[in-house]
Design a protein around this motif. Structure first.
Motif, PDB file in Angstrom:
ATOM      1  N   GLN A  64       0.828  -1.198   0.000  1.00 59.33           N
ATOM      2  CA  GLN A  64       0.000   0.000   0.000  1.00 59.33           C
ATOM      3  C   GLN A  64       0.866   1.253   0.000  1.00 59.33           C
ATOM      4  O   GLN A  64       0.585   2.227  -0.707  1.00 59.33           O
ATOM      5  N   GLU A  65       1.953   1.159   0.830  1.00 61.09           N
ATOM      6  CA  GLU A  65       2.866   2.311   0.886  1.00 61.09           C
ATOM      7  C   GLU A  65       3.559   2.529  -0.446  1.00 61.09           C
ATOM      8  O   GLU A  65       3.691   3.672  -0.924  1.00 61.09           O
ATOM      9  N   GLN A  66       4.012   1.419  -1.070  1.00 59.51           N
ATOM     10  CA  GLN A  66       4.649   1.527  -2.376  1.00 59.51           C
ATOM     11  C   GLN A  66       3.678   2.064  -3.430  1.00 59.51           C
ATOM     12  O   GLN A  66       4.024   2.893  -4.275  1.00 59.51           O
ATOM     13  N   LYS A  67       2.450   1.573  -3.341  1.00 55.98           N
ATOM     14  CA  LYS A  67       1.437   2.026  -4.289  1.00 55.98           C
ATOM     15  C   LYS A  67       1.158   3.519  -4.118  1.00 55.98           C
ATOM     16  O   LYS A  67       1.073   4.270  -5.094  1.00 55.98           O
ATOM     17  N   THR A  68       1.066   3.928  -2.841  1.00 53.88           N
ATOM     18  CA  THR A  68       0.832   5.350  -2.558  1.00 53.88           C
ATOM     19  C   THR A  68       2.022   6.181  -3.022  1.00 53.88           C
ATOM     20  O   THR A  68       1.863   7.253  -3.633  1.00 53.88           O
ATOM     21  N   GLY A  69       3.263   5.678  -2.735  1.00 50.31           N
ATOM     22  CA  GLY A  69       4.466   6.387  -3.166  1.00 50.31           C
ATOM     23  C   GLY A  69       4.563   6.474  -4.675  1.00 50.31           C
ATOM     24  O   GLY A  69       4.947   7.499  -5.241  1.00 50.31           O
ATOM     25  N   LEU A  70       4.222   5.385  -5.353  1.00 55.29           N
ATOM     26  CA  LEU A  70       4.269   5.364  -6.816  1.00 55.29           C
ATOM     27  C   LEU A  70       3.259   6.352  -7.404  1.00 55.29           C
ATOM     28  O   LEU A  70       3.568   7.077  -8.355  1.00 55.29           O
ATOM     29  N   SER A  71       2.085   6.393  -6.817  1.00 53.91           N
ATOM     30  CA  SER A  71       1.066   7.336  -7.288  1.00 53.91           C
ATOM     31  C   SER A  71       1.542   8.760  -7.111  1.00 53.91           C
ATOM     32  O   SER A  71       1.342   9.623  -7.976  1.00 53.91           O
ATOM     33  N   SER A  72       2.198   8.980  -5.936  1.00 54.87           N
ATOM     34  CA  SER A  72       2.719  10.322  -5.672  1.00 54.87           C
ATOM     35  C   SER A  72       3.801  10.684  -6.674  1.00 54.87           C
ATOM     36  O   SER A  72       3.851  11.804  -7.210  1.00 54.87           O
ATOM     37  N   GLN A  73       4.735   9.712  -6.961  1.00 55.44           N
ATOM     38  CA  GLN A  73       5.806   9.965  -7.934  1.00 55.44           C
ATOM     39  C   GLN A  73       5.242  10.195  -9.328  1.00 55.44           C
ATOM     40  O   GLN A  73       5.708  11.072 -10.064  1.00 55.44           O
ATOM     41  N   GLN A  74       4.224   9.376  -9.660  1.00 57.06           N
ATOM     42  CA  GLN A  74       3.603   9.571 -10.973  1.00 57.06           C
ATOM     43  C   GLN A  74       2.967  10.960 -11.083  1.00 57.06           C
ATOM     44  O   GLN A  74       3.053  11.623 -12.118  1.00 57.06           O
ATOM     45  N   SER A  75       2.323  11.379 -10.000  1.00 56.48           N
ATOM     46  CA  SER A  75       1.693  12.702  -9.997  1.00 56.48           C
ATOM     47  C   SER A  75       2.729  13.807 -10.135  1.00 56.48           C
ATOM     48  O   SER A  75       2.555  14.770 -10.899  1.00 56.48           O
ATOM     49  N   GLN A  76       3.846  13.629  -9.367  1.00 54.34           N
ATOM     50  CA  GLN A  76       4.923  14.624  -9.460  1.00 54.34           C
ATOM     51  C   GLN A  76       5.531  14.655 -10.847  1.00 54.34           C
ATOM     52  O   GLN A  76       5.801  15.737 -11.408  1.00 54.34           O
ATOM     53  N   LEU A  77       5.752  13.465 -11.426  1.00 54.43           N
ATOM     54  CA  LEU A  77       6.327  13.383 -12.768  1.00 54.43           C
ATOM     55  C   LEU A  77       5.399  14.017 -13.804  1.00 54.43           C
ATOM     56  O   LEU A  77       5.846  14.728 -14.714  1.00 54.43           O
ATOM     57  N   SER A  78       4.107  13.757 -13.626  1.00 55.16           N
ATOM     58  CA  SER A  78       3.131  14.341 -14.548  1.00 55.16           C
ATOM     59  C   SER A  78       3.135  15.860 -14.449  1.00 55.16           C
ATOM     60  O   SER A  78       3.062  16.581 -15.468  1.00 55.16           O
ATOM     61  N   THR A  79       3.272  16.347 -13.214  1.00 54.27           N
ATOM     62  CA  THR A  79       3.324  17.803 -13.009  1.00 54.27           C
ATOM     63  C   THR A  79       4.557  18.398 -13.666  1.00 54.27           C
ATOM     64  O   THR A  79       4.495  19.446 -14.329  1.00 54.27           O
ATOM     65  N   ILE A  80       5.717  17.688 -13.488  1.00 51.51           N
ATOM     66  CA  ILE A  80       6.967  18.168 -14.081  1.00 51.51           C
ATOM     67  C   ILE A  80       6.865  18.176 -15.605  1.00 51.51           C
ATOM     68  O   ILE A  80       7.285  19.128 -16.275  1.00 51.51           O
ATOM     69  N   ILE A  81       6.300  17.101 -16.155  1.00 51.75           N
ATOM     70  CA  ILE A  81       6.151  17.014 -17.615  1.00 51.75           C
ATOM     71  C   ILE A  81       5.250  18.146 -18.130  1.00 51.75           C
ATOM     72  O   ILE A  81       5.533  18.784 -19.149  1.00 51.75           O
ATOM     73  N   THR A  82       4.192  18.371 -17.366  1.00 50.07           N
ATOM     74  CA  THR A  82       3.269  19.456 -17.775  1.00 50.07           C
ATOM     75  C   THR A  82       3.967  20.800 -17.735  1.00 50.07           C
ATOM     76  O   THR A  82       3.823  21.649 -18.658  1.00 50.07           O
ATOM     77  N   GLN A  83       4.747  20.984 -16.634  1.00 50.91           N
ATOM     78  CA  GLN A  83       5.488  22.239 -16.512  1.00 50.91           C
ATOM     79  C   GLN A  83       6.497  22.392 -17.645  1.00 50.91           C
ATOM     80  O   GLN A  83       6.647  23.478 -18.238  1.00 50.91           O
ATOM     81  N   GLN A  84       7.209  21.301 -17.950  1.00 48.02           N
ATOM     82  CA  GLN A  84       8.209  21.343 -19.016  1.00 48.02           C
ATOM     83  C   GLN A  84       7.528  21.604 -20.369  1.00 48.02           C
ATOM     84  O   GLN A  84       8.060  22.355 -21.221  1.00 48.02           O
ATOM     85  N   THR A  85       6.380  20.994 -20.553  1.00 47.59           N
ATOM     86  CA  THR A  85       5.646  21.188 -21.814  1.00 47.59           C
ATOM     87  C   THR A  85       5.205  22.640 -21.952  1.00 47.59           C
ATOM     88  O   THR A  85       5.335  23.255 -23.036  1.00 47.59           O
TER      89      THR A  85
END
Length: 210
Positions: A162-183
């Motif tokens: 559950q912790e890994q899943k939550t962490g992965l979701s958080s990382q995915q969200s952060q990565l998506s935000t970074i990609i959006t910002q970069q775009t």
């Protein structure tokens, strides 16, 4: 009557029986008189009863010949054959009683032996079962502890997942935000580049006109 091996050959003993049968009915005497052997050995008792079953007053004697003569006169007056028959009947009845006693005694002894054997077997079984029961209880305790440990580990694994899943979701969200910002940044830079290109083109056009 205490009967030993020499009882059938003692005239005074025969006289006692003669007196008994003379003053008591035969059936009553047979019911009341009981022969008890001096020994409890089955073979000796049976042998005494067999000898008494063939009792003959003619074979019984006294140490004193004078006493023997007096006793025989009285017994003869009563009837030797009749007396012999009564003593033999008494012996047969006593033998029957003895057989019953022996059977009852044997039955009681066997019952007692069976009871003792049951107790012994019970003790043996208990002595064998107690360690087994203790071992089983110990195994049950160990298995219970193992199961509890497995449940704890399973809970920890689920928590980690559950912790890994939550962490992965958080990382995915952060990565998506970074990609959006970069775009967005790339789009802005592209827009500036277009604007600069247009300005440069305007400058080039103005130079040509001059």
């Amino acid at each position: 009557v205490i009967c030993g091996p020499t009882y059938p050959h003692r005239l005074w003993c025969a006289w006692e029986l003669c007196t008994l049968f003379s003053f008591m009915r035969e059936e009553q005497a047979l019911d009341r008189v009981d022969m008890v052997a001096l020994t409890q050995e089955a073979e000796a008792v049976e042998e005494n009863m067999n000898v008494l079953s063939a009792f003959d007053v003619a074979n019984a004697h006294c140490y004193d010949p004078n006493e023997e003569a007096k006793l025989r006169r009285v017994i003869t007056a009563v009837g030797e054959d009749q007396f012999n028959d009564r003593v033999r009947a008494l012996a047969k009845k006593c033998k029957s009683r003895h057989v019953k006693r022996m059977r009852l005694s044997a039955a009681a002894r066997k019952a007692k032996e069976r009871e003792a054997l049951k107790v012994l077997l019970g003790e043996m079984v208990e002595s064998k079962l107690v360690p087994v029961v203790d071992h089983v209880a110990e195994l049950q305790k160990t298995v219970g502890e193992s199961i509890s440990e497995v449940v704890k580990l399973k809970a920890q694994v689920l928590a980690l997942k559950q912790e890994q899943k939550t962490g992965l979701s958080s990382q995915q969200s952060q990565l998506s935000t970074i990609i959006t910002q970069q775009t967005d940044s790339f789009a802005l830079q592209k827009q500036r580049l277009v604007s600069l290109s247009e300005e440069l083109a305007g400058l080039r056009a103005g130079l040509k006109l001059e």
